[in-house]
Enzyme design. Structure first.
Site, short mmCIF file in Angstrom:
data_model
loop_
_atom_site.label_atom_id
_atom_site.label_comp_id
_atom_site.label_asym_id
_atom_site.label_seq_id
_atom_site.Cartn_x
_atom_site.Cartn_y
_atom_site.Cartn_z
N HIS A 121 -7.04 -5.01 6.59
CA HIS A 121 -6.16 -4.73 7.72
C HIS A 121 -4.90 -5.59 7.69
O HIS A 121 -4.89 -6.73 7.23
CB HIS A 121 -6.91 -4.94 9.04
CG HIS A 121 -7.45 -6.35 9.21
ND1 HIS A 121 -6.69 -7.38 9.68
CD2 HIS A 121 -8.68 -6.86 8.97
CE1 HIS A 121 -7.42 -8.48 9.75
NE2 HIS A 121 -8.63 -8.20 9.31
N ASP A 122 -3.81 -5.00 8.17
CA ASP A 122 -2.53 -5.70 8.37
C ASP A 122 -1.90 -6.20 7.08
O ASP A 122 -1.04 -7.09 7.11
CB ASP A 122 -2.71 -6.89 9.34
CG ASP A 122 -3.30 -6.47 10.67
OD1 ASP A 122 -2.55 -5.92 11.50
OD2 ASP A 122 -4.51 -6.68 10.88
N GLY A 139 -7.42 -9.45 4.95
CA GLY A 139 -6.46 -9.12 5.99
C GLY A 139 -5.22 -9.99 5.97
O GLY A 139 -5.24 -11.16 5.59
#
Length: 259
Positions: A121-122, A139
């Site tokens: 994520h991100d 992440g």
């Protein structure tokens, strides 16, 4: 350009498919997705909600793109995966969407994510990044343009990988990996310049020589880091300036040189 959608594929009514999209057997495309012109979604691949694919992307068998982040603080809010154009994501690749409301995981153009690799994520991957088989990107990681991440490399969350870096197989990256440099080992250490990558990218010989001098100053001169950076400030090479800027902007520290 005609589309081709297999009869067993499941495509939600709210999915938006451009012209020339090919969808293989048993693939799933959820609501609120955008699939760009000329994309291929292979058998059993899953495109989750809030995913945006640009044109001419290939999503391999059993890949899952846009899955929810593996983050305890995630509360199900809308976030996204945005993928540029001309990328190849091979079998079993996973890419997770952002972990906060409105956050985006981004993949640029012309990237090649080999089988079993993961983008958390991100994250943000620049153009023409290569992740070899089994590479794990945690992440909030940033990977610079034309970086090469070898097989089964594990990159810790919040790390940065510089432009035209090469990470050797099985490396454990827990600090920022320098641009233009080969980094390998566990713990990871800078081993030398990524000369093959630099030459393939068309970097002028003058800049390569400047980077060689910079590498020697950083890791072989015996100077403290701040002393070495001060000495490098005198270089006129834009690539050396980029290297200095990358180091000074680091929050996790950089992988240092070692045998």
């Amino acid at each position: 350009m005609a589309s081709s959608i297999h009869s067993t594929a499941l495509i939600a009514p709210g999915a938006r498919l451009a012209a020339g999209v090919r969808v293989g057997p048993y693939a799933v495309i959820e609501e609120d997705t955008e699939i760009g012109e000329g994309c291929t979604i292979a058998a059993h691949a899953v495109i989750k909600r809030y995913t945006r694919l640009g044109p001419r992307n290939h999503i391999g068998e059993h890949a899952v793109i846009g899955g929810e982040p593996q983050d305890f603080k995630f509360k199900g809010w809308p976030s996204a995966v945005v993928i540029g154009e001309g990328n190849v994501l091979r079998e079993g690749v996973t890419v997770h969407r952002g972990s906060t409301e409105g956050a985006v995981t981004r993949i640029g153009d012309g990237c090649f994510l080999m089988a079993g690799s993961h983008v958390g994520h991100d994250c943000s991957l620049g153009n023409q990044v290569i992740l070899a088989n089994g590479a794990l990107v945690a992440g909030f990681v940033t990977v610079g343009e034309r970086a090469f991440v070898s097989g089964h490399v594990a990159i810790h969350q919040f790390c940065r990988v510089g432009r035209l870096a090469m990470l050797g197989g099985l490396a454990r990256i827990s600090q920022d990996a320098l641009p233009f440099v080969i980094t390998e080992g566990s713990p990871a250490r800078a081993r030398g310049l990524n000369l093959v990558g630099l030459k393939r990218a068309g970097v002028p010989e003058e800049d390569i020589r400047a980077l060689k001098r910079a590498y020697r100053t950083l890791f072989l001169s015996g100077l403290l880091l701040e002393q070495a950076l001060a000495a490098l400030d005198e270089s006129s090479s834009p690539l050396v300036a980029e290297l200095i800027r990358f180091i000074r902007e680091s929050r996790r520290g950089i992988t240092r040189g070692g045998r």
